[in-house]
Design an enzyme around this catalytic site. Structure first.
Site, PDB file in Angstrom:
ATOM      1  N   LYS A  48      45.671  92.086  70.824  1.00  0.00           N
ATOM      2  CA  LYS A  48      44.840  91.722  71.990  1.00  0.00           C
ATOM      3  C   LYS A  48      43.978  90.493  71.711  1.00  0.00           C
ATOM      4  O   LYS A  48      43.926  89.556  72.521  1.00  0.00           O
ATOM      5  CB  LYS A  48      43.923  92.898  72.366  1.00  0.00           C
ATOM      6  CG  LYS A  48      44.620  94.141  72.841  1.00  0.00           C
ATOM      7  CD  LYS A  48      43.629  95.211  73.275  1.00  0.00           C
ATOM      8  CE  LYS A  48      42.853  95.809  72.123  1.00  0.00           C
ATOM      9  NZ  LYS A  48      43.663  96.622  71.213  1.00  0.00           N
ATOM     10  N   THR A  49      43.279  90.518  70.589  1.00  0.00           N
ATOM     11  CA  THR A  49      42.344  89.431  70.295  1.00  0.00           C
ATOM     12  C   THR A  49      43.072  88.097  70.168  1.00  0.00           C
ATOM     13  O   THR A  49      42.636  87.075  70.715  1.00  0.00           O
ATOM     14  CB  THR A  49      41.566  89.738  69.008  1.00  0.00           C
ATOM     15  OG1 THR A  49      40.782  90.922  69.204  1.00  0.00           O
ATOM     16  CG2 THR A  49      40.639  88.595  68.641  1.00  0.00           C
ATOM     17  N   GLU A  74      39.721  90.463  76.808  1.00  0.00           N
ATOM     18  CA  GLU A  74      40.367  91.474  75.980  1.00  0.00           C
ATOM     19  C   GLU A  74      40.041  92.840  76.561  1.00  0.00           C
ATOM     20  O   GLU A  74      38.871  93.150  76.829  1.00  0.00           O
ATOM     21  CB  GLU A  74      39.862  91.359  74.542  1.00  0.00           C
ATOM     22  CG  GLU A  74      40.529  92.310  73.587  1.00  0.00           C
ATOM     23  CD  GLU A  74      40.164  92.029  72.139  1.00  0.00           C
ATOM     24  OE1 GLU A  74      40.290  92.955  71.323  1.00  0.00           O
ATOM     25  OE2 GLU A  74      39.765  90.883  71.823  1.00  0.00           O
TER      26      GLU A  74
END
Length: 468
Positions: A121-122, A165
């Site tokens: 995600k990051t 995110e």
């Protein structure tokens, strides 16, 4: 022009303001003109960067830190019910707002792209944020890591796109209403909150159901993500589904990934057009993240050819295979990986990027519940390294579980044929690792806790040895 700050968020107080997610929201609110305050357990570079924006940051938690005129108190799931500032908020009748609700309020009136998945995600959020900025689109974004240094995890922009995110760990990502949602992969994790894969799928389905009418769900090639896509597609009136992967039947086909040292050259075919660009982090999973970012950007109307080239501006994010330095012929790299799938992916990426080098890993398990469920898989992942040092479990928000220690991982690693050394005192690690490392080796500090602090200390020990 960005939407106005909601009245409830005009004077927010953040408990745990230094956290990656919390500090980002505080930063955006401060940029939008809110009078922001908060507290954190310890001083950090992030605290200083918030103060530079006019944010009041208290160190330690005390009832007196909460101002009487606070419009709300913002908390994450990590804040315990007995926190004195939370108790004071109840006395004063100050509303308590979850971090996810605060973030959702910042996205109202904009075009949100929410990036979800068990892993990646990051990085994917960061890739989009950097590329959109490179294109002059002035996005807002909130990321669970720092792009270039403290304070770079969030930005208030004047553009219409907001990249966020989306955290599944506590189901909070179900609060968002994205125009485009990315789901990179779906696996069982966060065992304190999810008891089965069925619960995980239900949570991700609820997230996908919040995509606005006419919106898009972009899914990766991971089996869990494709299962989610099938479930979403089976429901009438749902979002459009765009698949990304190395199989030719993917809507966005990753035609090739060519490793080039610590980078990769990636060629993607989308809507009949071929796009080739460089990803500045090694490993197939990072190439997949970039392709998902490309697909999502295209769905909000960004020219794919321009976006593909803008993705080359991404140079990494803190703790995602981040080079910390080199001393005495030894490179030290930092990894946030803490789930076996992430650990395996990063170890394989470093193997490919540093062929011929010995790979030494310093691993700190994260959470008792995760260790209890996945110790065997973590041990198997460590077998990909030439040698590993394993620390005690970083508890984060959890209390100990009887019988659950890092010894479960070291036993599993040895059973898988790994060379592993347990070190219980973190202060001993730099000397231990410096004693193991030889010129040409690569040291990887790995985990979601404070193991990241050890990289510079290992380098310092190596430098001393090299100058002796």
């Amino acid at each position: 022009m960005a939407p106005a700050v909601p009245s409830a968020m005009e004077r927010p107080h953040f408990i745990g303001i230094g956290g990656a997610g919390m500090s980002g929201i505080a930063r955006i609110l401060a940029r939008r003109g809110a009078k922001v305050a908060g507290s954190d357990a310890k001083e950090s570079a992030g605290s200083e960067s918030l103060r530079a924006l006019g944010v009041t940051v208290h160190i330690g938690h005390a009832a007196g830190h909460l101002a009487d005129d606070a419009s709300c108190v913002v908390v994450s799931s990590a804040i315990r019910a007995d926190n004195p500032e939370l108790a004071r908020a109840a006395e004063l009748g100050v509303p308590v707002v979850h971090r996810s609700d605060a973030l959702a309020s910042l996205m109202h009136g904009l075009r949100p792209i929410a990036v979800a998945g068990t892993h990646g995600k990051t990085t994917t959020t960061s890739m989009l944020a950097v590329a959109l900025t490179e294109l002059g689109l002035d996005p807002s974004y909130a990321i669970g890591g720092d792009l270039a240094g403290p304070g770079s995890n969030a930005r208030h922009g004047e553009g219409e796109v907001f990249v966020a995110e989306a955290d599944e760990s506590d189901r909070s990502f179900q609060k968002y209403d994205p125009e485009v949602a990315i789901v990179l992969n779906v696996e069982l994790d966060h065992h304190a909150n999810y008891a089965s894969m069925d619960e995980i799928y239900e949570s991700f389905e609820a997230f996908a159901a919040k995509i606005v009418p006419g919106g898009t769900l972009v899914v990766g090639e991971h089996a869990g993500a494709r299962e989610l896509a099938a479930r979403v597609s089976a429901r009438p009136g749902g979002p459009a589904v765009v698949t990304v992967g190395e199989s030719e039947d993917s809507d966005v086909w990753i035609r090739s990934i060519t490793p080039k040292g610590m980078t990769s050259e990636v060629t993607v075919v989308m809507d009949g057009a071929e796009h080739t660009f460089t990803v500045s982090v090694p490993g197939r999973h990072y190439a997949h993240n970039a392709a998902a970012a490309l697909a999502a950007g295209a769905r909000v109307g960004i020219d794919p050819a321009a976006l593909a080239q803008a993705l080359t501006a991404y140079t990494g994010v803190g703790r995602r295979l981040q080079l910390k330095g080199e001393a005495a012929g030894v490179q030290v790299v930092d990894s946030y990986a803490h789930h076996p799938t992430e650990m395996t992916a990063d170890l394989e990426a470093m193997r490919g990027a540093a062929a011929g080098s010995r790979l030494l890993v310093v691993f700190q398990p994260h959470l008792y519940s995760r260790t209890q469920e996945l110790a065997t898989e973590m041990g198997a992942a460590l077998a990909l390294a030439d040698a590993s040092v394993v620390l005690d479990i970083y508890p984060a928000r959890e209390d100990p579980i009887p019988g659950v220690t890092s010894e479960l991982i070291t036993d599993a690693a040895r059973a898988a044929g790994a060379d592993v050394t347990p070190v219980h005192d973190k202060a001993d690690v730099p000397a231990v690792v410096a004693g193991m490392a030889k010129p040409g080796d690569l040291v990887l500090t790995m985990g979601a806790g404070d193991v990241t602090d050890l990289g510079p200390l290992v380098l310092a020990h190596l430098s001393t040895r090299g100058s002796a």
